[in-house]
Design a protein around this motif. Structure first.
Motif, PDB file in Angstrom:
ATOM      1  N   TRP A 124       1.487   9.503  -9.706  1.00 31.98           N
ATOM      2  CA  TRP A 124       0.849   9.454  -8.398  1.00 31.98           C
ATOM      3  C   TRP A 124      -0.563   8.882  -8.505  1.00 31.98           C
ATOM      4  N   GLN A 125      -1.320   9.298  -9.535  1.00 29.65           N
ATOM      5  CA  GLN A 125      -2.672   8.764  -9.741  1.00 29.65           C
ATOM      6  C   GLN A 125      -2.617   7.282 -10.047  1.00 29.65           C
ATOM      7  N   LEU A 126      -1.612   6.849 -10.786  1.00 25.29           N
ATOM      8  CA  LEU A 126      -1.439   5.426 -11.074  1.00 25.29           C
ATOM      9  C   LEU A 126      -1.222   4.642  -9.776  1.00 25.29           C
ATOM     10  N   ALA A 127      -0.371   5.162  -8.897  1.00 27.94           N
ATOM     11  CA  ALA A 127      -0.139   4.514  -7.599  1.00 27.94           C
ATOM     12  C   ALA A 127      -1.402   4.544  -6.743  1.00 27.94           C
ATOM     13  N   LEU A 128      -2.114   5.645  -6.773  1.00 29.98           N
ATOM     14  CA  LEU A 128      -3.342   5.787  -5.991  1.00 29.98           C
ATOM     15  C   LEU A 128      -4.392   4.779  -6.436  1.00 29.98           C
ATOM     16  N   SER A 129      -4.578   4.643  -7.744  1.00 30.14           N
ATOM     17  CA  SER A 129      -5.621   3.748  -8.237  1.00 30.14           C
ATOM     18  C   SER A 129      -5.268   2.272  -8.051  1.00 30.14           C
ATOM     19  N   THR A 130      -3.984   1.949  -7.984  1.00 28.04           N
ATOM     20  CA  THR A 130      -3.608   0.548  -7.779  1.00 28.04           C
ATOM     21  C   THR A 130      -3.513   0.183  -6.300  1.00 28.04           C
ATOM     22  N   THR A 131      -3.393   1.175  -5.433  1.00 27.58           N
ATOM     23  CA  THR A 131      -3.226   0.911  -4.006  1.00 27.58           C
ATOM     24  C   THR A 131      -4.544   0.935  -3.244  1.00 27.58           C
ATOM     25  N   LEU A 132      -5.390   1.915  -3.540  1.00 29.29           N
ATOM     26  CA  LEU A 132      -6.648   2.074  -2.818  1.00 29.29           C
ATOM     27  C   LEU A 132      -7.821   1.749  -3.735  1.00 29.29           C
ATOM     28  N   PRO A 133      -8.819   0.990  -3.253  1.00 29.34           N
ATOM     29  CA  PRO A 133      -9.975   0.664  -4.093  1.00 29.34           C
ATOM     30  C   PRO A 133     -10.787   1.921  -4.407  1.00 29.34           C
ATOM     31  N   ASN A 134     -10.969   2.193  -5.690  1.00 34.58           N
ATOM     32  CA  ASN A 134     -11.686   3.391  -6.152  1.00 34.58           C
ATOM     33  C   ASN A 134     -11.095   4.666  -5.563  1.00 34.58           C
ATOM     34  N   GLY A 135      -9.772   4.712  -5.459  1.00 36.19           N
ATOM     35  CA  GLY A 135      -9.096   5.865  -4.885  1.00 36.19           C
ATOM     36  C   GLY A 135      -9.200   7.090  -5.771  1.00 36.19           C
ATOM     37  N   GLN A 136      -9.577   8.210  -5.158  1.00 32.71           N
ATOM     38  CA  GLN A 136      -9.676   9.486  -5.847  1.00 32.71           C
ATOM     39  C   GLN A 136      -9.052  10.556  -4.970  1.00 32.71           C
ATOM     40  N   ALA A 137      -8.516  11.596  -5.626  1.00 27.34           N
ATOM     41  CA  ALA A 137      -7.834  12.641  -4.864  1.00 27.34           C
ATOM     42  C   ALA A 137      -8.134  14.014  -5.426  1.00 27.34           C
ATOM     43  N   VAL A 138      -8.050  14.994  -4.546  1.00 26.73           N
ATOM     44  CA  VAL A 138      -8.180  16.398  -4.921  1.00 26.73           C
ATOM     45  C   VAL A 138      -7.041  17.143  -4.254  1.00 26.73           C
ATOM     46  N   VAL A 139      -6.323  17.939  -5.061  1.00 21.30           N
ATOM     47  CA  VAL A 139      -5.254  18.783  -4.533  1.00 21.30           C
ATOM     48  C   VAL A 139      -5.769  20.206  -4.573  1.00 21.30           C
ATOM     49  N   GLY A 140      -5.783  20.851  -3.434  1.00 15.40           N
ATOM     50  CA  GLY A 140      -6.301  22.214  -3.348  1.00 15.40           C
ATOM     51  C   GLY A 140      -5.324  23.147  -2.660  1.00 15.40           C
ATOM     52  N   LYS A 141      -5.695  24.398  -2.652  1.00 14.17           N
ATOM     53  CA  LYS A 141      -4.856  25.425  -2.026  1.00 14.17           C
ATOM     54  C   LYS A 141      -5.698  26.136  -0.984  1.00 14.17           C
ATOM     55  N   ALA A 142      -5.193  26.177   0.229  1.00  9.54           N
ATOM     56  CA  ALA A 142      -5.918  26.861   1.300  1.00  9.54           C
ATOM     57  C   ALA A 142      -5.642  28.365   1.195  1.00  9.54           C
ATOM     58  N   THR A 143      -4.437  28.771   1.525  1.00  5.88           N
ATOM     59  CA  THR A 143      -4.033  30.170   1.413  1.00  5.88           C
ATOM     60  C   THR A 143      -2.541  30.238   1.166  1.00  5.88           C
ATOM     61  N   GLY A 144      -2.101  31.234   0.413  1.00 14.00           N
ATOM     62  CA  GLY A 144      -0.674  31.451   0.207  1.00 14.00           C
ATOM     63  C   GLY A 144       0.051  30.213  -0.271  1.00 14.00           C
ATOM     64  N   ASN A 145       0.951  29.728   0.576  1.00 16.83           N
ATOM     65  CA  ASN A 145       1.702  28.522   0.220  1.00 16.83           C
ATOM     66  C   ASN A 145       1.242  27.315   1.026  1.00 16.83           C
ATOM     67  N   THR A 146      -0.009  27.320   1.461  1.00 16.87           N
ATOM     68  CA  THR A 146      -0.603  26.198   2.199  1.00 16.87           C
ATOM     69  C   THR A 146      -1.522  25.420   1.260  1.00 16.87           C
ATOM     70  N   TYR A 147      -1.261  24.138   1.138  1.00 15.42           N
ATOM     71  CA  TYR A 147      -1.990  23.265   0.224  1.00 15.42           C
ATOM     72  C   TYR A 147      -2.694  22.165   1.005  1.00 15.42           C
ATOM     73  N   THR A 148      -3.724  21.578   0.385  1.00 15.53           N
ATOM     74  CA  THR A 148      -4.431  20.441   0.978  1.00 15.53           C
ATOM     75  C   THR A 148      -4.487  19.303  -0.033  1.00 15.53           C
ATOM     76  N   ILE A 149      -4.390  18.097   0.465  1.00 13.35           N
ATOM     77  CA  ILE A 149      -4.581  16.896  -0.347  1.00 13.35           C
ATOM     78  C   ILE A 149      -5.655  16.071   0.341  1.00 13.35           C
ATOM     79  N   SER A 150      -6.701  15.745  -0.403  1.00 15.59           N
ATOM     80  CA  SER A 150      -7.799  14.948   0.131  1.00 15.59           C
ATOM     81  C   SER A 150      -7.920  13.677  -0.707  1.00 15.59           C
ATOM     82  N   ILE A 151      -7.865  12.534  -0.042  1.00 12.54           N
ATOM     83  CA  ILE A 151      -7.961  11.235  -0.720  1.00 12.54           C
ATOM     84  C   ILE A 151      -9.188  10.511  -0.175  1.00 12.54           C
ATOM     85  N   THR A 152      -9.995   9.964  -1.081  1.00 10.02           N
ATOM     86  CA  THR A 152     -11.137   9.136  -0.681  1.00 10.02           C
ATOM     87  C   THR A 152     -11.010   7.772  -1.361  1.00 10.02           C
ATOM     88  N   TRP A 153     -11.547   6.768  -0.698  1.00  7.96           N
ATOM     89  CA  TRP A 153     -11.532   5.418  -1.260  1.00  7.96           C
ATOM     90  C   TRP A 153     -12.691   4.630  -0.683  1.00  7.96           C
TER      91      TRP A 153
END
Length: 159
Positions: free
Chosen positions: A110-139
């Motif tokens: 996934w990071q390989l796809a992210l770095s080749t698709t978005l210029p300077n693409g970076q991501a953070v995968v986090g957990k809000a509560t319980g089984n709720t997750y967040t994905i944040s992508i910046t580029w």
């Protein structure tokens, strides 16, 4: 009888042509500016679409590789940052790999796809509560190398 024009009307058509050429030139410059703005906005929309597709890809991977509790905590950036993930060759064999190895392999791909698709693409995968997750992508949307005003896309989902 030859046509004659009064002295005060000589050169009048030349002024009309010059004004028309000036107005045409200004209109073309305006259209060129509008076209460049349209192209920039189209590129922004494309990058946002790519970020959305990448987020959907990772959420599908996380849903397919849950642990015994139905969670996917192996994907969290607090456990393993996407850019630090390594390829797991055992996940490409028929014998398979552990869920933790699969999570690392998924993050690597996934990071390989992210770095080749978005210029300077970076991501953070986090957990809000319980089984709720967040994905944040910046580029770097404007590709100026400045990290102060990068574009971002964030989504929250439940497994």
């Amino acid at each position: 009888m030859p046509l004659t024009t009064p002295a005060h009307q000589r050169g009048f058509t030349l002024v009309e042509v010059l004004v028309s050429a000036l107005l045409l030139g200004l209109s073309l410059v305006g259209l060129a500016g509008l076209q460049s703005l349209i192209l920039a906005n189209n590129q922004n929309a494309y990058m946002l679409s790519q970020a959305t597709l990448l987020t959907t890809d990772l959420t599908d991977r996380m849903r397919a590789n849950r642990d015994n509790n139905g969670l996917a905590d192996a994907y969290l950036s607090s456990n393993l940052k996407p850019e630090d993930a390594k390829q797991q060759s055992s996940c490409a064999t028929t014998s398979g790999c552990t869920p933790a190895q699969m999570a690392e392999h998924d993050l690597y791909e996934w990071q390989l796809a992210l770095s080749t698709t978005l210029p300077n693409g970076q991501a953070v995968v986090g957990k809000a509560t319980g089984n709720t997750y967040t994905i944040s992508i910046t580029w770097d949307d404007d590709r100026d190398g400045d990290t102060d005003n990068n574009a971002n896309f964030q989504t929250e989902f439940r497994l």
